[in-house]
Design a protein around this motif. Structure first.
Motif, short mmCIF file in Angstrom:
data_model
loop_
_atom_site.label_atom_id
_atom_site.label_comp_id
_atom_site.label_asym_id
_atom_site.label_seq_id
_atom_site.Cartn_x
_atom_site.Cartn_y
_atom_site.Cartn_z
N LEU A 90 0.82 -1.21 0.00
CA LEU A 90 0.00 0.00 0.00
C LEU A 90 0.86 1.26 0.00
CD1 LEU A 90 -2.83 -0.99 2.51
CD2 LEU A 90 -2.83 -1.13 0.01
N VAL A 91 1.92 1.26 0.79
CA VAL A 91 2.81 2.42 0.85
C VAL A 91 3.56 2.59 -0.47
CG1 VAL A 91 4.92 3.32 1.91
CG2 VAL A 91 3.08 2.45 3.36
N ASP A 92 4.12 1.48 -1.00
CA ASP A 92 4.92 1.56 -2.23
C ASP A 92 4.09 2.03 -3.42
OD1 ASP A 92 7.09 0.75 -0.80
OD2 ASP A 92 7.14 -1.30 -1.59
N TYR A 93 2.89 1.49 -3.56
CA TYR A 93 2.11 1.76 -4.76
C TYR A 93 1.21 3.00 -4.64
CZ TYR A 93 3.84 -2.38 -7.07
OH TYR A 93 4.67 -3.29 -7.68
N SER A 94 0.97 3.45 -3.39
CA SER A 94 0.22 4.70 -3.24
C SER A 94 1.16 5.90 -3.27
CB SER A 94 -0.57 4.71 -1.93
OG SER A 94 0.31 4.83 -0.81
N GLY A 95 2.46 5.64 -2.96
CA GLY A 95 3.42 6.72 -2.89
C GLY A 95 3.29 7.54 -1.63
N ARG A 96 2.52 7.05 -0.65
CA ARG A 96 2.27 7.79 0.60
C ARG A 96 2.74 6.97 1.80
NH1 ARG A 96 -3.96 8.52 0.14
NH2 ARG A 96 -3.67 8.88 2.38
N GLN A 97 3.76 7.46 2.48
CA GLN A 97 4.31 6.75 3.62
C GLN A 97 3.29 6.62 4.75
OE1 GLN A 97 7.35 5.35 3.54
NE2 GLN A 97 7.01 4.42 5.55
N ASP A 98 2.37 7.57 4.83
CA ASP A 98 1.39 7.58 5.91
C ASP A 98 0.03 7.05 5.44
OD1 ASP A 98 0.81 9.66 4.20
OD2 ASP A 98 0.26 11.08 5.79
N PHE A 99 0.04 6.20 4.40
CA PHE A 99 -1.23 5.74 3.84
C PHE A 99 -2.07 5.03 4.90
CE2 PHE A 99 -4.09 2.78 1.86
CZ PHE A 99 -4.66 3.54 0.85
N THR A 100 -3.32 5.44 5.00
CA THR A 100 -4.25 4.83 5.96
C THR A 100 -5.55 4.49 5.25
OG1 THR A 100 -3.34 6.18 7.75
CG2 THR A 100 -5.48 5.15 8.14
N PRO A 101 -6.00 3.23 5.31
CA PRO A 101 -7.27 2.85 4.69
C PRO A 101 -8.44 3.63 5.29
CG PRO A 101 -5.98 0.92 5.23
CD PRO A 101 -5.31 2.07 5.91
N ASN A 102 -9.52 3.74 4.52
CA ASN A 102 -10.71 4.45 4.99
C ASN A 102 -11.48 3.64 6.03
OD1 ASN A 102 -10.14 5.10 1.99
ND2 ASN A 102 -11.24 6.90 2.73
N VAL A 103 -11.48 2.31 5.86
CA VAL A 103 -12.21 1.44 6.78
C VAL A 103 -11.28 0.33 7.25
CG1 VAL A 103 -14.20 -0.08 7.08
CG2 VAL A 103 -14.36 1.88 5.53
N GLU A 104 -11.18 0.16 8.56
CA GLU A 104 -10.38 -0.92 9.15
C GLU A 104 -11.22 -1.66 10.16
OE1 GLU A 104 -5.77 0.05 9.38
OE2 GLU A 104 -6.94 1.61 10.36
N CYS A 105 -11.11 -2.97 10.14
CA CYS A 105 -11.89 -3.81 11.06
C CYS A 105 -11.19 -5.16 11.15
CB CYS A 105 -13.32 -3.97 10.54
SG CYS A 105 -14.33 -5.17 11.42
N GLU A 106 -11.27 -5.80 12.30
CA GLU A 106 -10.63 -7.11 12.46
C GLU A 106 -11.54 -8.26 12.04
OE1 GLU A 106 -7.84 -7.99 12.57
OE2 GLU A 106 -6.63 -6.42 13.47
N HIS A 107 -12.70 -7.96 11.48
CA HIS A 107 -13.64 -9.00 11.06
C HIS A 107 -13.65 -9.04 9.54
CE1 HIS A 107 -17.14 -11.48 10.64
NE2 HIS A 107 -17.37 -11.50 11.94
N GLY A 108 -12.96 -10.02 8.96
CA GLY A 108 -12.81 -10.08 7.52
C GLY A 108 -14.13 -10.20 6.77
N TYR A 109 -15.05 -11.01 7.29
CA TYR A 109 -16.34 -11.19 6.62
C TYR A 109 -17.13 -9.88 6.62
CZ TYR A 109 -20.88 -13.23 5.41
OH TYR A 109 -22.07 -13.52 4.80
N ALA A 110 -17.07 -9.15 7.73
CA ALA A 110 -17.76 -7.86 7.79
C ALA A 110 -17.18 -6.88 6.78
CB ALA A 110 -17.66 -7.28 9.21
N LEU A 111 -15.85 -6.89 6.62
CA LEU A 111 -15.22 -5.99 5.66
C LEU A 111 -15.63 -6.32 4.23
CD1 LEU A 111 -11.62 -5.51 7.04
CD2 LEU A 111 -13.25 -3.72 6.50
N LEU A 112 -15.71 -7.60 3.90
CA LEU A 112 -16.13 -7.97 2.55
C LEU A 112 -17.57 -7.57 2.29
CD1 LEU A 112 -14.36 -11.41 2.03
CD2 LEU A 112 -13.80 -9.21 1.00
N ASN A 113 -18.37 -7.53 3.33
CA ASN A 113 -19.74 -7.05 3.17
C ASN A 113 -19.79 -5.53 3.01
OD1 ASN A 113 -22.19 -9.05 3.43
ND2 ASN A 113 -20.50 -9.91 4.63
N VAL A 114 -18.82 -4.82 3.59
CA VAL A 114 -18.70 -3.39 3.31
C VAL A 114 -18.40 -3.19 1.83
CG1 VAL A 114 -17.30 -1.33 3.71
CG2 VAL A 114 -18.00 -2.74 5.65
#
Length: 317
Positions: free
Chosen positions: A208-232
């Protein structure tokens, strides 16, 4: 000082939940009975074990000392009961371990399913969390092992690592997403949309850092529940990140599409997981824990190596 193992269990629960109400519920006691148990332990210790003036109910200095030994004693009693049961040929006891969110979505449920088929009387408790918290639970002996990204532990002599098969992770989007209709997708296209991920292991963060070119890249949505994220992802224009085994059911249903950016090498090492079973050197696993690791390994071996067999239109180019 009289040591009551049940009171020590209650104190460990209080340290874990940082709430008398939540800890009482966790050990199936009324709040009043739970409070009396903690007070009785403090009376035996001759000191306050918890700072009740603190909102987080932090242990006092004496409390930290008692907590360290309490965890060891509770864990030791758990192992003793398990091993005696195994020695006597009883198929009973409790196995406690942890899992990262990605293995917990598919691999661990399959392993637990086969395990309880062999040991129907055994209780299984597995905690799903980030590797940092799982390691804390391992060190405090709340769990015997965990399954997660192993990069932080492979070179550490205090840990034992049993590697599982690498699994490729993919960017993905809903089937009707604008990127799903393109003939070619680049990583720059992906970063124009919100990104939804679990708390990233270091390999994904590097991509994410290498291909976005942003050292401080932060995703918009983070969650420890993978199934919930895929539903997002399923219900928005967000781009998700998921391992192939977790993504495959959504691809088969035609609900999600795996994106393959043309400028992201397919064989890039960082695009593959490095999951494994992590335990501590010098701490032998109980027979039940060993059996669970065996079932996890067998489930991993049965996991397909890729997304072969899925229709081509399930992939972006």
């Amino acid at each position: 000082m009289h040591i009551d193992l049940r009171q020590l269990r209650h104190f460990v629960a209080l340290a874990e939940h940082r709430s008398f109400v939540a800890a009482a519920a966790a050990v199936n006691l009324s709040q009043s009975a739970f409070s009396r148990s903690i007070q009785a332990l403090e009376h035996s210790a001759g000191c306050r074990l918890v700072d009740r003036a603190s909102k987080e109910l932090h242990p006092t200095r004496q409390g930290l000392l008692v907590l360290e030994h309490a965890r060891r004693l509770v864990h030791g009693a758990h192992n003793l009961a398990n091993e005696i049961g195994q020695f006597n040929g009883l198929q009973s006891g409790t196995v406690r371990f942890g899992s990262g969110p990605a293995p917990a979505a598919q691999l661990i449920p399959r392993a637990v399913g086969s395990f309880i088929g062999e040991f129907p009387q055994v209780r299984v408790q597995f905690q799903v969390d980030a590797w940092q918290d799982l390691n804390r639970r391992l060190v405090s002996e709340e769990i015997e092992f965990f399954v997660a990204d192993t990069r932080r532990f492979e070179a550490d002599p205090d840990y034992r690592v049993h590697k599982l098969k690498p699994q490729k992770w993919h960017f993905c989007c809903r089937a009707g997403h604008p990127l799903a209709q393109r003939e070619a997708v680049r990583t720059a296209d992906i970063f124009t949309y919100p990104l939804a991920t679990t708390f990233r292991p270091p390999n994904i963060r590097k991509v994410l850092v290498d291909y976005s070119g942003r050292q401080d890249f932060t995703p918009n949505v983070e969650c420890e529940h993978g199934y919930a994220l895929l539903n997002v992802v399923l219900n928005s224009d967000a781009i998700g990140i998921a391992g192939q085994s977790n993504l495959a059911p959504f691809l088969r249903e035609g609900a999600l599409v795996a994106l393959q950016p043309v400028d992201l090498p397919a064989d890039l090492e960082e695009c593959y997981t490095r999951y494994g079973v992590v335990s501590r050197v010098g701490y032998s696993l109980s027979p039940l824990a060993q059996a669970m690791v065996r079932h996890i390994t067998e489930a991993d071996e049965a996991t397909p190596a890729g997304l072969a067999g899925l229709e081509a239109d399930r992939f972006g180019v």
